[in-house]
Design a protein around this motif. Structure first.
Motif, mmCIF file in Angstrom:
data_model
loop_
_atom_site.group_PDB
_atom_site.id
_atom_site.type_symbol
_atom_site.label_atom_id
_atom_site.label_comp_id
_atom_site.label_asym_id
_atom_site.label_seq_id
_atom_site.Cartn_x
_atom_site.Cartn_y
_atom_site.Cartn_z
ATOM 1 N N ASP A 117 9.079 -7.618 -1.177
ATOM 2 C CA ASP A 117 9.737 -6.535 -2.011
ATOM 3 C C ASP A 117 9.269 -5.609 -3.049
ATOM 4 O O ASP A 117 10.213 -4.660 -2.683
ATOM 5 N N LYS A 118 7.897 -5.254 -2.806
ATOM 6 C CA LYS A 118 7.720 -4.613 -4.352
ATOM 7 C C LYS A 118 7.455 -3.564 -3.407
ATOM 8 O O LYS A 118 5.541 -3.630 -3.342
ATOM 9 N N PRO A 119 7.733 -1.923 -2.732
ATOM 10 C CA PRO A 119 6.750 -0.935 -2.693
ATOM 11 C C PRO A 119 5.298 -0.983 -3.254
ATOM 12 O O PRO A 119 5.329 -0.957 -4.312
ATOM 13 N N ALA A 120 4.458 -0.658 -2.380
ATOM 14 C CA ALA A 120 3.096 -0.033 -2.841
ATOM 15 C C ALA A 120 2.263 0.644 -2.003
ATOM 16 O O ALA A 120 1.640 1.219 -1.041
ATOM 17 N N HIS A 121 2.553 2.565 -2.330
ATOM 18 C CA HIS A 121 3.138 3.448 -2.112
ATOM 19 C C HIS A 121 0.610 4.559 -2.600
ATOM 20 O O HIS A 121 0.858 4.773 -1.341
ATOM 21 N N ASN A 122 0.283 2.828 -3.276
ATOM 22 C CA ASN A 122 -1.077 3.987 -3.183
ATOM 23 C C ASN A 122 -2.220 2.884 -2.934
ATOM 24 O O ASN A 122 -2.882 3.190 -3.313
ATOM 25 N N LEU A 123 -1.309 1.460 -2.083
ATOM 26 C CA LEU A 123 -1.952 0.983 -1.807
ATOM 27 C C LEU A 123 -3.246 1.035 -0.204
ATOM 28 O O LEU A 123 -2.772 1.214 0.364
ATOM 29 N N HIS A 124 -4.599 0.824 -0.508
ATOM 30 C CA HIS A 124 -5.635 0.955 0.144
ATOM 31 C C HIS A 124 -6.429 -0.122 0.785
ATOM 32 O O HIS A 124 -6.491 -0.009 2.103
ATOM 33 N N SER A 125 -5.992 -1.417 0.232
ATOM 34 C CA SER A 125 -6.493 -2.529 0.637
ATOM 35 C C SER A 125 -5.698 -3.159 0.248
ATOM 36 O O SER A 125 -5.815 -4.222 -1.268
ATOM 37 N N MET A 142 3.913 0.140 3.026
ATOM 38 C CA MET A 142 1.786 0.887 2.506
ATOM 39 C C MET A 142 1.308 1.673 3.701
ATOM 40 O O MET A 142 0.647 1.105 4.391
ATOM 41 N N PRO A 143 1.735 2.768 2.992
ATOM 42 C CA PRO A 143 1.611 4.501 3.852
ATOM 43 C C PRO A 143 0.505 4.478 3.960
ATOM 44 O O PRO A 143 -0.206 5.454 4.399
ATOM 45 N N THR A 144 -0.437 4.165 2.458
ATOM 46 C CA THR A 144 -1.950 4.394 2.350
ATOM 47 C C THR A 144 -2.296 2.960 2.891
ATOM 48 O O THR A 144 -4.159 3.585 2.994
ATOM 49 N N LEU A 145 -2.438 2.061 3.570
ATOM 50 C CA LEU A 145 -2.719 1.051 3.832
ATOM 51 C C LEU A 145 -3.987 1.233 4.589
ATOM 52 O O LEU A 145 -4.138 2.291 5.473
ATOM 53 N N ARG A 146 -5.042 0.613 3.834
ATOM 54 C CA ARG A 146 -6.494 1.685 5.578
ATOM 55 C C ARG A 146 -7.090 0.481 5.543
ATOM 56 O O ARG A 146 -7.864 0.247 6.529
ATOM 57 N N ARG A 147 -7.245 -1.128 5.110
ATOM 58 C CA ARG A 147 -7.584 -2.332 5.167
ATOM 59 C C ARG A 147 -6.637 -3.283 5.101
ATOM 60 O O ARG A 147 -6.530 -3.488 3.646
ATOM 61 N N LEU A 148 -6.763 -3.905 6.316
ATOM 62 C CA LEU A 148 -6.217 -4.840 6.166
ATOM 63 C C LEU A 148 -7.161 -5.983 6.082
ATOM 64 O O LEU A 148 -7.508 -6.508 7.882
#
Length: 1476
Positions: free
Chosen positions: A1115-1123, A1142-1148
């Motif tokens: 339940d912790k937002p991660a607004h800077n998460l890329h990977s 995770m609006p900035t997620l680019r790699r999953l």
């Protein structure tokens, strides 16, 4: 500035910019008929660069075509001068691995295989190459490539001796011969050039391979003969030139270098040397322009130079006499690359990479011709890479001119939307970096080209070419030397002011952006008190010049940019304050921090101790005096042959006492009112470590001393004494007995030792050894004192660093040399420490050891070294000497790299003075030669045992108020770099506040003396920054690997230009025996900082712990998460992590973890096996909003009773132009995949892997469902077809050897291959979907999988184009099923359902591991003969080759059958192998 938020039809989107390609490295063929160049994505999406080679016929418009696929990094192309082959470098063997040299014909296509030119050792990386003018030889530089992944390499070592390239030459006529080494040293071959006769090579040598380490450094150049290998004609460049040398036919050498060689920042200009060893002479340019590149035309000593002049670029060709003719000049456009060839006398052809923001023309390749008398022109365009960017969508740029407040005329560029009304527009000031760069009228897109993108969004963009930019001459560029925040900012601000005055700019809507130097000016601009900027984007900009210079890889560059002396001062002031009124008066500035407190005598003058020689860091302390209001100081005594230690105020009749070091002894002198001295005490075979004195009468003194004697075996105690009448006093009695428990017989013995160093200097030291020992062949330890301004004496005191007394009691002979730099011998003796590390100091240490050995006291085979601080350095230095014979060493806090110490120390001036320089000081890098780490590879770890003792100090928090004081010491080193000519560095000027307005055309520093924006941050914010970093920073190992159950965090550095990401890596315990509580607790703590995390990697936890850890982040937002990467040991379903926010997620990347589908967008990589089957529309939405996707891998599963994936509402295609790998699979129903595949559009270079469940239900070709897949399958030339049966699981797998295409079907509880012929229809549907029209070779592996003759016919009829067929029957069991091996032979002679013979083009048949049950061998051979006979009868070509490998005896193969086979096949090869 809301105007820009409205969507404009013609605007350029970030997605479009991300899809643009980079065009670079054009090279013409020798006759100018062809050009080859590189094209690759501007924005790399994978781990490694990818680039394709393109070729165009220069006489044909729009003739560019690709000759390599672009899935590898093919770069640095060039033409062979005569054969027409194209040579290039590539990482084809391993992506991101060592580059090798390849060749390919000019008429090649993407299907043409490139040829490897040279076979080198594994890991050998070719860094550059050049073909000789006659075409017979190829020279190249090569070094071992560091295979350590850059992502895991935690430490980059400054000036590390790695990646050093050597120079090789190979004969292209005899490529089977091993290339010969021409130059291989402990230095780096930086660049090289061929002589016109192809017999010699002019090469450059540098100390390091890293270009950052070479900025402004000297570089050596020499000539090597390629046949003899003899080197000659060495030459030293005082500063690294900016281009490779061109060695002309007439023998002279031309190159580009600073117009003013002594300046770090200077306009580049053309220089020449008449011969390889002659002095350099300036040829042209630099007054009002600057050179960019130089091209060797390799004909009649001609060469060409590209020159930046204002906003434009010209290209000049020079003849044999250095006379120049302009053959091309830009006009409302710009070129980013070029090549030129001389076609005939006075005629030239050229290619350029040209774009124009004035005309709206994006970057393309253009061809032109020129005549030296009439000039040249561009005739036609060769490429159309950016045709998708129409002119009407392109922004417009035009020149802009203005006058700065000090009268300097300045140029820049303004950019705006096409057709915009330039009136009161919202404005962005976009400032270029460098500072030695410029903005021009180009139309190219890359990650720093903000102005064109912003202009297309509706903004007016101002791009000033401020002072320090190139294209305006040397004087203009030289403003960058120490001018940061002065004239550069004046030019930026005045462009804004002029634009406002002309009505172009709305002053209430102005923002400022920039990268690197532009980032600094952004931070500088928003921190001005009169700033009008509403926002700013500082990209990698400097906010604290002092911190940058202290931590940068190129501190000399950073120091050259700004005058740190003016920032922090570094002066020591002294003044008098009235205790009653508080009035301060008689201010005095010391040129250097005194060595003692001042004593203000009753007579009014002031005495103190200070360096005998004021302008050096290390000097003997002596006695000085000055008047209370005087601004000069006068030397009184000492420093010639001795050294003052301490001054004591006797507070009677203006008298004072001074302790003086003289050799191994100490004296106490008393001075009267007239500064006349008398000695009142002298040590004799002892030493005093402290003392005090009082004047009890006119000429009578009482004193106490802390005395010990290593000669007499007396430990330290308190003694008292008297002196009077000007005579030397004496100690009368002992006042304490603190060390009576140390009996004399247990104490070691010390005695003086004198010797002469090899250069004639007499030196003193101390010998210590066990009492009663015989000094003959003793095991010896040289214990070296620190300082260096210290000394060893005849004391007997036990302290932290007094190793010699303890070692002497253990049976060792201890040598304690007072090497040059020690005190007690006068100023000239001490001054040897200035830049003398590892020279005379080590000479003195080594000669004491040699003398002790020569006198028979020391055993030469049992000598060790030990020392602390400076003694630690000399220990490391001695151990790294090639002639050292030391058996062990203890380096206590010793220096091994003087450059790193000077760059990171709180006292850099002291460290730089010791080392003879620092990374930022000009001149020869003496500090490098004096660093033991330079030579450690020759000695350390081979024959010597060494222990290094590290000092650990606490963390310091610096407030803005503390910074000037902390950096005062650092600034003095910079000062000394500026006064290297020898003038005394007497600092007598205090920093005075000045207004923030131009004075004489320059903007001065702020009143606090700062040009660093960080100085304006409040202390509480600085503390927050520090604690944010400290709270997230933990340790990592050298190789970046993590120990079990550990956490690695790499925080962002707020002052570094190249910041690392904030990564969280959680690794669980490796076994059930290792506790996991700590790591789980740490994970819970880190979850509170989820919004700061940029990369989150978790793995190797047991399922229970994994669930606990992931729950913390649910339940912790991660607004800077890329990977996001998560790997579980067993399958588990979880809720969405980070609240799905995770609006900035680019790699999953997930493995054995399934979580609900989220509305992902802008993805670059998605690897999600074992996922709950999502709705088709959800998947397509994510793909549609991720145009930069390079990897998409998804395997779906779910409740088998659940409905099949829903049909998408939209039938539109999803374009994935950068997709490199596609993997779609299902564990439930094939329709899950077939509902996604038809909507995808991707390049033909994409690797496609499909995994299907159950048999195909309908007769469908996957190429019909997905046209891009047909293009992928069309590239397949070879294939493997596998039939596998394991228990009740059946699989059919087809794949190409390079894995470009593969498809797999799986199903269970169905026995295909039984005698039930109804199953054949299922086979038909399955194999119909892999139509491969260009397949030429097929290998079939049947692993415990048995087919009847009709089924074999059904399989083989689908591969009508193959020429080679290999069938491999793999099984370890023999049974009745093997009776069906003959069924395959029989099928070869059958017709398919279309009435045609199966495999009609077959010429090569290989049957591997065939096994026959007894009684079936004859049947098999007969079936083969019948089949081959039938094929010939039906018009099929005769088999060229038949290979059979069987496990069974060939007794059934009679002579008749063998003869029949030999008549049917040109070559028969039968081999029998024994079954295991």
């Amino acid at each position: 500035m809301s105007d820009s938020s409205e969507a404009r039809p013609g605007r350029i989107t970030p997605e479009e910019i991300a899809r643009t390609d980079s065009i670079h490295s054009p090279k013409l063929s020798q006759d100018g008929a062809y050009v080859v160049y590189c094209v690759g994505p501007n924005f790399r999406t994978g781990d490694h660069s990818t680039t394709a080679l393109w070729v165009a016929e220069t006489s044909v418009e729009n003739s560019a075509r690709t000759i390599t696929s672009g899935d590898k990094h093919d770069y640095a192309p060039s033409f062979h001068p005569s054969s027409g082959l194209i040579y290039f470098l590539s990482d084809r063997e391993k992506a991101g691995g060592p580059a090798k040299l390849y060749s390919i014909p000019v008429d090649a296509t993407v299907d043409t295989d490139a040829s490897l030119v040279l076979r080198l050792e594994e890991g050998q990386n070719v860094t550059s190459y050049d073909i000789s003018p006659d075409g017979n030889y190829i020279a190249f530089t090569s070094a071992k490539k560091d295979e350590q992944d850059a992502k895991t390499k935690v430490f980059k070592i400054w000036r590390e001796k790695t990646g050093l390239a050597s120079l090789y030459v190979a004969d292209l006529r005899h490529l089977h011969e091993t290339p010969r080494v021409l130059v291989k040293t402990d230095e780096h071959v930086h660049s090289f050039s061929w002589s016109a006769d192809s017999r010699s090579i002019l090469y450059r040598l540098s100390d390091y391979a890293d270009e950052e380490c070479l900025r402004g450094q000297p570089i050596r150049e020499a000539v090597v003969d390629i046949h003899s290998g003899i080197t000659r004609d060495e030459f030293l460049h005082p500063r690294n030139p900016s281009s490779a040398s061109v060695w002309r036919e007439r023998g002279d050498i031309v190159f580009l270098q600073n117009t003013t060689p002594g300046c770090f920042f200077s306009a580049q200009s053309l220089w020449a040397r008449p011969s390889p060893v002659a002095a350099t002479a300036h040829v042209k340019y630099g007054e009002n322009d600057g050179t960019l590149m130089i091209v060797d035309l390799r004909k009649d000593s001609q060469y060409a130079v590209a020159v930046a002049r204002g906003l434009g670029t010209i290209v000049d060709v020079f003849d044999v006499n250095h006379k120049a003719s302009t053959i091309y000049a830009t006009q409302d456009d710009q070129i980013s690359g070029l090549d030129i060839k001389a076609i005939s006398e006075g005629r030239y052809c050229f290619v350029i990479l040209r774009s124009s923001a004035v005309r709206g023309e994006p970057l393309e390749v253009w061809f032109g011709s020129a005549d030296e008398t009439t000039g040249g022109k561009v005739t036609h365009k060769l490429s159309s890479h950016n045709i998708w960017l129409p002119q009407e969508r392109m922004p417009v740029s035009r020149p802009f001119y203005w006058i700065s407040p000090d009268g300097q005329d300045v140029q820049g560029v303004i950019s705006h939307p096409r057709g915009a009304d330039l009136k009161a527009m919202p404005t962005v000031v976009a400032i270029h970096g460098g500072p030695t760069d410029r903005d021009s009228l180009d139309l190219t897109f890359h990650f720093l080209s903000w102005r064109l993108f912003l202009a297309s969004q509706g903004y007016l963009v101002l791009s000033p070419n401020y002072r320090g930019s190139i294209g305006r001459g040397d004087a203009f560029v030289k403003h960058a030397n120490g001018g940061m925040g002065t004239t550069d900012w004046m030019d930026v601000q005045s462009m804004v002011d002029q634009s406002i005055a002309e009505g172009l700019v709305d002053p209430s809507r102005v923002v400022i952006v920039g990268y690197s130097q532009g980032g600094f000016l952004t931070a500088w601009g928003v921190s001005r008190p009169n700033s009008i900027f509403k926002a700013g984007v500082d990209g990698a900009g400097v906010t604290d010049w002092g911190m940058l210079a202290a931590t940068s890889d190129v501190p000399d560059l950073e120091v050259s940019i700004t005058d740190l002396e003016s920032l922090y001062g570094g002066l020591i002031h002294e003044a008098v304050v009235d205790v009653a009124s508080g009035t301060v008066h008689d201010r005095f500035t010391f040129p250097r921090n005194p060595g003692s407190q001042s004593i203000q005598r009753q007579c009014g003058d002031i005495v103190f101790l200070q360096n005998t020689t004021l302008d050096v860091e290390f000097s003997a302390q002596s006695l000085w005096v000055r008047g209370p209001s005087a601004h000069e100081q006068t030397h009184i005594k000492y420093g010639d042959t001795d050294n003052a230690l301490r001054v004591v105020d006797l507070r009677r009749d203006s008298r004072y006492a001074v302790a003086v070091a003289r050799g191994l002894d100490t004296t106490l002198d008393v001075f009267d009112t007239e500064h006349k001295s008398a000695t009142v005490y002298e040590t004799h075979e002892d030493h005093i470590s402290d003392w005090d004195m009082k004047a009890v009468d006119v000429d009578r003194y009482a004193f106490v001393v802390l005395r010990s004697s290593g000669v007499r075996g007396e430990p330290v105690e308190v003694w008292s004494g008297w002196a009077e009448g000007g005579t030397v006093g004496m100690v009368t009695h002992k006042l304490s007995s603190h060390n009576t428990w140390l009996s004399q017989e247990r104490m070691p013995v010390c005695r003086p030792f004198s010797w002469t160093s090899p250069d004639g200097q007499d030196v003193q030291g101390v010998l210590s050894y066990p009492r009663g020992a015989i000094l003959k062949n003793m095991p010896t330890v040289a214990v070296i004192h620190g300082g260096p301004t210290s000394r060893d004496v005849l004391d007997l005191s036990f302290q932290e660093w007094s190793w010699r007394h303890f070692l002497a009691t253990q049976g060792y002979l201890v040598l304690s040399p007072n090497y040059r730099g020690s005190i007690g011998r006068g100023d000239s003796f001490v001054q040897a420490a200035n830049g003398g590390m590892g020279t005379t100091d080590w000479m003195d240490v080594q000669s004491m050891i040699d003398q002790s050995i020569a006198e028979g006291m020391s055993d030469p085979d049992r000598v060790a070294l030990a020392g602390y601080s400076q003694g630690g350095f000399l220990t490391a230095w001695g151990l790294s000497r090639p002639n050292g014979n030391f058996k062990a060493g203890v380096d206590g806090a010793g220096v091994t790299d003087w450059g790193m110490l000077a760059a990171t120390s709180a006292l850099p001036d002291e460290e730089a003075a010791l080392a003879g320089g620092a990374p930022w000081t000009p001149g020869e890098a003496a500090y490098l030669r004096g660093s033991p780490i330079r030579d450690c590879k020759n000695s350390f770890g081979l024959t010597t045992n060494i222990r290094v003792i590290h000092c650990v100090s606490g963390v310091q928090v610096l407030t803005s108020a503390m910074q000037p004081r902390i950096f005062a010491e650092r600034a003095s080193a910079i000062k000394r770099a500026q006064v290297a000519s020898g003038t005394k560095a007497v600092r007598t000027r205090a920093i005075q506040p000045r207004p923030d307005q131009p004075v004489n055309g320059q903007i001065p520093p702020r009143p606090d003396g700062s040009t660093s924006p960080i100085q304006r941050l409040p202390d509480d914010l600085l503390h927050d920054i520090f604690y944010d970093i400290a709270a997230t920073c933990t340790c990592a190992t050298q190789d970046g690997d993590l120990v079990s159950g550990s956490v690695l965090l790499l925080p962002v550095s707020h002052h570094a230009r190249k910041a690392s990401s904030s990564n969280v890596k959680l690794r669980g315990p490796k076994s059930v025996w290792e506790p996991s509580e700590d790591i789980v607790r740490m994970a819970r703590m880190l979850a509170e900082y989820a919004d700061r995390i940029e990369a989150f990697h978790i793995g190797q936890f047991f399922k229970e712990d994994m669930g606990k850890v992931l729950a913390f982040y649910a339940d912790k937002p991660a607004h800077n998460l890329h990977s996001l990467m998560a790997f579980s040991g067993s399958y588990m379903e979880i809720p969405a992590l980070f609240a799905g926010d995770m609006p900035t997620l680019r790699r999953l990347h997930l493995a054995r973890i399934s979580m609900p589908w989220l509305p992902y967008r802008d993805m670059v990589e998605m690897e999600i096996p074992s996922q709950l089957t999502p709705a088709t529309e959800d998947v397509l939405w994510t793909l549609r909003h991720s145009p930069s996707l390079t990897l998409f891998s998804m395997v779906m599963h779910g409740d088998p009773s659940a409905p099949v994936m829903s049909e998408p509402a939209s039938k539109s295609l999803v374009h994935l132009p950068r997709l490199q790998r596609l993997h779609l699979g299902t564990m439930r129903d094939t329709d899950d995949v077939l509902q996604i595949l038809p909507h995808l559009e991707f390049p033909a270079t994409t690797r496609v892997n499909l995994c299907l469940r159950q048999r195909m239900k309908t007769n469908v070709d996957l190429g019909d469902l997905c046209p891009p897949l047909r293009a992928v399958k069309a590239q397949v030339r070879q294939g493997f077809l596998q039939f596998i049966c394991v228990e009740d699981l059946y699989s059919i797998i087809f794949r190409s050897p390079d894995n470009v295409f593969s498809v797999e079907w799986q199903w269970g509880r169905w026995q295909w291959g039984s005698d039930n012929e109804a199953d054949v229809s299922s086979t038909t549907h399955t194999l119909d979907c892999v139509t491969l029209p260009n397949l030429t070779s097929l290998a079939i592996h049947a692993i415990r999988y048995f087919l009847s003759t009709p089924q074999w016919v059904d399989v083989l009829q689908r591969f009508s184009s193959i020429h080679k067929l290999e069938i491999d029957f793999r099984s370890s069991q023999l049974g009745s099923a093997w009776a069906k091996v003959p069924s395959f032979f029989a099928a070869l002679g059958k017709d398919g359902t279309d009435g045609r013979l199966v495999c009609p083009s077959l010429t090569h048949l290989a049957i591997m591991r065939a096994s026959f049950v007894e009684g079936h061998a004859k049947e098999a051979w007969d079936a083969l003969v019948v089949a081959l006979s039938g094929r010939l009868a039906k018009g099929a070509p005769q088999l060229v080759k038949l290979e059979i490998t069987t496990r069974d005896p060939t007794s059934a193969l009679s002579d008749t059958r063998l003869r029949n086979l030999e008549q049917l096949v040109e070559g028969v090869y039968i081999q029998t192998v024994r079954a295991r």
